[in-house]
Design a protein around this motif. Sequence first.
Motif, PDB file in Angstrom:
ATOM      1  N   ILE A  90      43.277  49.071  42.208  1.00 55.22           N
ATOM      2  CA  ILE A  90      41.566  49.696  41.955  1.00 55.22           C
ATOM      3  C   ILE A  90      41.582  50.012  40.481  1.00 55.22           C
TER       4      ILE A  90
ATOM      5  N   LEU B   7      38.794  45.523  42.769  1.00 54.77           N
ATOM      6  CA  LEU B   7      40.046  45.525  42.798  1.00 54.77           C
ATOM      7  C   LEU B   7      40.959  44.214  41.877  1.00 54.77           C
TER       8      LEU B   7
ATOM      9  N   TYR C  26      35.652  46.352  48.686  1.00 53.93           N
ATOM     10  CA  TYR C  26      36.893  46.211  48.510  1.00 53.93           C
ATOM     11  C   TYR C  26      36.711  44.765  47.242  1.00 53.93           C
TER      12      TYR C  26
END
Length: 106
Positions: free
Chosen positions: A38, A60, A6
């Motif tokens: 997201i 992100l 991420y």
Amino acid sequence: RVRVIYKDGDRIVKTEKLAGKTGQTVDVVIAAPDHYQIINHPATTYTFRASGNQDIIVELGHRVQATHREKTVTRRIVVTDPAGHSSTTTQKATLTQAGVLDLVTN
């Protein structure tokens, strides 16, 4: 071994390991960390190969929320004339500020 990474720009926020055997297809559960959203939506499944497996990158973005602040300020003005008589006046002003709060950086 495959990782789900991420990322917030170039910064890694979180990593998770994805385990499986050659030829096995596994579910990839993507969940945004707190205060993030997201941006890209990678595949929800991954099939492991004998070689050349690649990490899954999840991009992100920061979640934001509208903010509003208000404050009332009061001042008291005392005026004294040359004869020594005083009079008092009170003035109030309300100050307002609207903006956007980045929930990641506050």
